[in-house]
Design an enzyme around this catalytic site. Structure first.
Site, PDB file in Angstrom:
ATOM      1  N   GLU A 116       0.818  -1.217   0.000  1.00  0.00           N
ATOM      2  CA  GLU A 116       0.000   0.000   0.000  1.00  0.00           C
ATOM      3  C   GLU A 116       0.852   1.268   0.000  1.00  0.00           C
ATOM      4  O   GLU A 116       0.354   2.359   0.284  1.00  0.00           O
ATOM      5  CB  GLU A 116      -0.972   0.021   1.203  1.00  0.00           C
ATOM      6  N   HIS A 139      -2.791   2.272   8.357  1.00  0.00           N
ATOM      7  CA  HIS A 139      -3.895   1.487   7.789  1.00  0.00           C
ATOM      8  C   HIS A 139      -4.069   0.215   8.598  1.00  0.00           C
ATOM      9  O   HIS A 139      -3.080  -0.403   9.007  1.00  0.00           O
ATOM     10  CB  HIS A 139      -3.559   1.144   6.329  1.00  0.00           C
ATOM     11  N   HIS A 141      -7.371  -3.064   9.819  1.00  0.00           N
ATOM     12  CA  HIS A 141      -8.621  -3.761   9.467  1.00  0.00           C
ATOM     13  C   HIS A 141      -9.506  -3.968  10.707  1.00  0.00           C
ATOM     14  O   HIS A 141      -9.763  -5.111  11.085  1.00  0.00           O
ATOM     15  CB  HIS A 141      -8.292  -5.131   8.868  1.00  0.00           C
ATOM     16  N   GLU A 169     -18.005  11.936  21.880  1.00  0.00           N
ATOM     17  CA  GLU A 169     -16.681  12.469  21.549  1.00  0.00           C
ATOM     18  C   GLU A 169     -16.389  12.526  20.044  1.00  0.00           C
ATOM     19  O   GLU A 169     -15.473  13.224  19.629  1.00  0.00           O
ATOM     20  CB  GLU A 169     -15.600  11.591  22.199  1.00  0.00           C
ATOM     21  N   HIS A 210     -12.877  -3.575   3.665  1.00  0.00           N
ATOM     22  CA  HIS A 210     -11.428  -3.756   3.765  1.00  0.00           C
ATOM     23  C   HIS A 210     -10.860  -3.173   5.069  1.00  0.00           C
ATOM     24  O   HIS A 210     -10.314  -3.919   5.886  1.00  0.00           O
ATOM     25  CB  HIS A 210     -10.725  -3.146   2.539  1.00  0.00           C
TER      26      HIS A 210
HETATM   27  P1  13P Z   1       0.965  -5.467   3.126  1.00  0.00           P
HETATM   28  O1  13P Z   1       1.346  -6.765   3.803  1.00  0.00           O
HETATM   29  O2  13P Z   1       1.538  -5.371   1.735  1.00  0.00           O
HETATM   30  O3  13P Z   1       1.306  -4.269   3.979  1.00  0.00           O
HETATM   31  O4  13P Z   1      -0.614  -5.473   2.903  1.00  0.00           O
HETATM   32  C1  13P Z   1      -1.485  -5.609   3.989  1.00  0.00           C
HETATM   33  C2  13P Z   1      -2.765  -4.924   3.747  1.00  0.00           C
HETATM   34  O5  13P Z   1      -3.429  -4.568   4.691  1.00  0.00           O
HETATM   35  C3  13P Z   1      -3.203  -4.657   2.361  1.00  0.00           C
HETATM   36  O6  13P Z   1      -4.234  -3.716   2.314  1.00  0.00           O
HETATM   37 ZN    ZN Z   2      -5.404  -3.713   4.170  1.00  0.00          ZN
END
Ligand code: 13P
Ligand code: ZN
Length: 270
Positions: A116, A139, A141, A169, A210
């Site tokens: 990413e 980033h 999940h 908040e 995602h």
């Molecule tokens: P990477 O292992 O390449 O960082 O990817 C993980 C991920 O969350 C892809 O969106």
């Molecule tokens: Zn991801």
């Protein structure tokens, strides 16, 4: 030269990846972080002339030429970073042409930066124009944020309003709201461009089905935004099928903004 393993930015990366793993935000290799570093600080730990490898970027990052970043590696597990940062993290510098990343430290098993990286660097470019103190793009999940993208409309305003209504908040933490992208293939320039387009106006962008991106001046700010969105999404998922007896009204949200001297995103409150 000081020992890189004692560098504060390395410790911060080890601590946050371990914490995010423990919170369940980063299964397997899920998630990635890029943290822009001060050259004078890194120079105390590394010879900045010693380029180990040159990695093509596949897009123009010349707006970041000369900037240094510590970045999680692709395919690496957050749970393993603290035990072996030299394999799971890398320190890169963007070349003068903006076409390559110069590896100065890390990825010692032949690894590479996160898939990413286009989204991270494009986000840094856009956020730095809005706030020159921006340093971190993160980033991950988180479960409830993902779950919410299955059952809630993905319109920025509607999604933001629901999050604001879930915890008092929220509007104080992200008065500018959040951006939401529909499902897209990840790990390429296209999703990077789409994310950067959104992150100009907000510090949080959600990728449907995602995960989430947060931007901040430091790790705490980027992570704090993500935690706050995830908490609100968790409340939403818990109550969405239950009859609501009372909630926070727009009038109350406006009072909150007055009390905390903040300006909510224009047009988002009725
Ligand atoms: P990477 O292992 O390449 O960082 O990817 C993980 C991920 O969350 C892809 O969106
Ligand atoms: Zn991801």
């Amino acid at each position: 030269m000081y020992n890189i393993y004692e560098a504060p930015f390395l410790k911060e990366m080890c601590d946050i990846t371990a914490n995010m793993y423990r919170m369940g935000f980063d299964e397997r290799n899920g998630g990635n972080i890029s943290y822009r570093l001060k050259q004078e600080l890194v120079a105390q730990y590394l010879d900045l002339q010693d380029i180990r490898r040159t990695l093509p970027l596949g897009f123009d990052a010349s707006a970041l030429a000369g900037e240094l970043f510590i970045v999680t590696g692709t395919g690496k597990y957050f749970k393993n970073v603290a035990a072996c940062p030299q394999q799971n993290l890398g320190i890169i510098r963007i070349s003068d042409s903006g076409q390559e990343a110069q590896l100065l430290w890390g990825y010692e098993d032949g690894g590479r930066p996160t898939s990413e990286l286009p989204t991270h660097l494009m986000n840094h470019i856009v956020r730095l124009r809005v706030d020159p103190q921006t340093r971190v793009i993160m980033h991950c999940h988180p479960v409830n944020t993902l779950a919410m993208t299955f059952v809630h409309e993905l319109d920025d305003r509607a999604f933001t309003r629901t999050l604001w209504q879930m915890c008092t908040e929220c509007i104080v933490v992200f008065p500018e709201g959040v951006g939401v992208l529909p499902w897209m293939v990840c790990g390429n320039n296209e999703i990077g461009v789409a994310t950067a387009e959104k992150i100009r106006d907000v510090r949080v962008v959600i990728w449907a089905q995602h995960g989430i991106f947060g931007a901040g001046r430091d790790i705490d700010e980027a992570f704090g935004l993500i935690e706050t969105v995830e908490k609100a999404a968790e409340v939403y998922i818990k109550i969405m099928n239950t009859p609501i007896k009372q909630s926070i009204t727009d009038e109350e949200l406006k009072k909150l903004c007055e009390a905390f001297h903040i300006v909510p995103r224009e047009g988002y409150l009725d």
